[in-house]
Design an enzyme around this catalytic site. Sequence first.
Site, PDB file in Angstrom:
ATOM      1  N   SER A 157       4.554  20.783  12.760  1.00 52.38           N
ATOM      2  CA  SER A 157       3.189  21.398  12.373  1.00 52.38           C
ATOM      3  C   SER A 157       2.134  20.555  12.600  1.00 52.38           C
ATOM      4  CB  SER A 157       3.543  21.851  10.866  1.00 52.38           C
ATOM      5  OG  SER A 157       2.183  22.669  10.476  1.00 52.38           O
ATOM      6  N   ASP A 267       4.901  33.244  13.762  1.00 55.07           N
ATOM      7  CA  ASP A 267       4.007  32.214  13.045  1.00 55.07           C
ATOM      8  C   ASP A 267       2.630  31.978  13.989  1.00 55.07           C
ATOM      9  OD1 ASP A 267       2.906  29.546  12.965  1.00 55.07           O
ATOM     10  OD2 ASP A 267       4.758  28.314  13.495  1.00 55.07           O
ATOM     11  N   HIS A 297       6.749  30.168  10.058  1.00 58.68           N
ATOM     12  CA  HIS A 297       6.326  28.546  10.100  1.00 58.68           C
ATOM     13  C   HIS A 297       6.828  28.107   8.796  1.00 58.68           C
ATOM     14  CE1 HIS A 297       3.409  25.632  11.297  1.00 58.68           C
ATOM     15  NE2 HIS A 297       3.209  25.285  10.059  1.00 58.68           N
TER      16      HIS A 297
END
Length: 342
Positions: A157, A267, A297
């Site tokens: 991320s 995501d 995610h």
Amino acid sequence: MALDPQVVAWRAARAAAGTAPLYTQTLAEARAADLAAIRAGSGAVEPVHEVRDTQVPGPDGPLPVRIHRSAGDGPLPTLVYFFGGGWTLGSVDTADGICRRLVNATGCQTVTVGYRLAPEHRFPAAVDDCYSALRWLAAHADEVGADPERLAVGGDSAGGNLAAAVTLLARADGGPRLVAQLLVYPNTDQRPGRFDDSSSARLAPRSDLEPSPADEDPLLFNRHSVAWYRQHYLADPADAAHPLASPLLAEDLAGLPPALVITAEHDPLRDEGERYAARLRDAGVPTEATRYEGMIHGFFAMPGVFDAGRRAQEQAAAFLRDRFGLTAAGVAGPAADGATHG
């Protein structure tokens, strides 16, 4: 476009518990809730040969780092890992489970960098910290038992965003030389209108032209989550166009280290991650890209909940073994040629 059954069950449990989106909580609440969720989803804590907390010099004072080390004499290939959390949440604890598994499956060591968080420290503070730590580690490899010829960077991320930014800086400075970059559902485009602005849509279209269930779902990481993190991170909206904030906007990606890019089907960051992988390939960078269907995610950090998280970590370990020239955990093999495409 269906969510994986394990995601459906996990989402239902969150709904039953009345779990509030992180972006509706105070920073202190969100930071505690994020770490608790990751620990709950990480599964059993894997023992490793050595875990050591120490510090390295940073641009604004010492930076905490956590070293996970596998058994073995002499310098080890080393992954410098940057944790996720939207540059706003997280710490070296956030990536502890990931690093333990990668160390055991790879035979390397990991060094997790505790970079400064936003909004207390906005862009480019986190980039500066991560790059400063990498440069120090490369110059003082003997002090941490690292092989300076086998250094890689990675992150999930926001950590993937920082890893990508660090590779751009290392290329511009002529080093440290990196043998790999591991980018797990990375943020690569900070422009706020990219989800619905027509010009942004032309640059980064959804590959299937259908909205994901995760885009608006308050029980999942969604586009509101993306905006919440971005508003904490960027000191000025114009910073969204800076390549160190949005690596996708870098003019040239040639000469960067071989990459593994992992994305999740549901995501909001999926397309920008996949577009970055495509641009790396187009620039001649050996790149493997894998989309995990049905996943959301955060799945990579939760192998205790999602089987796909375990498989993705195994894939990451295999990629690192190849790039580090290891045929099995800790066993040296022939040097990798870097030609992995997917």
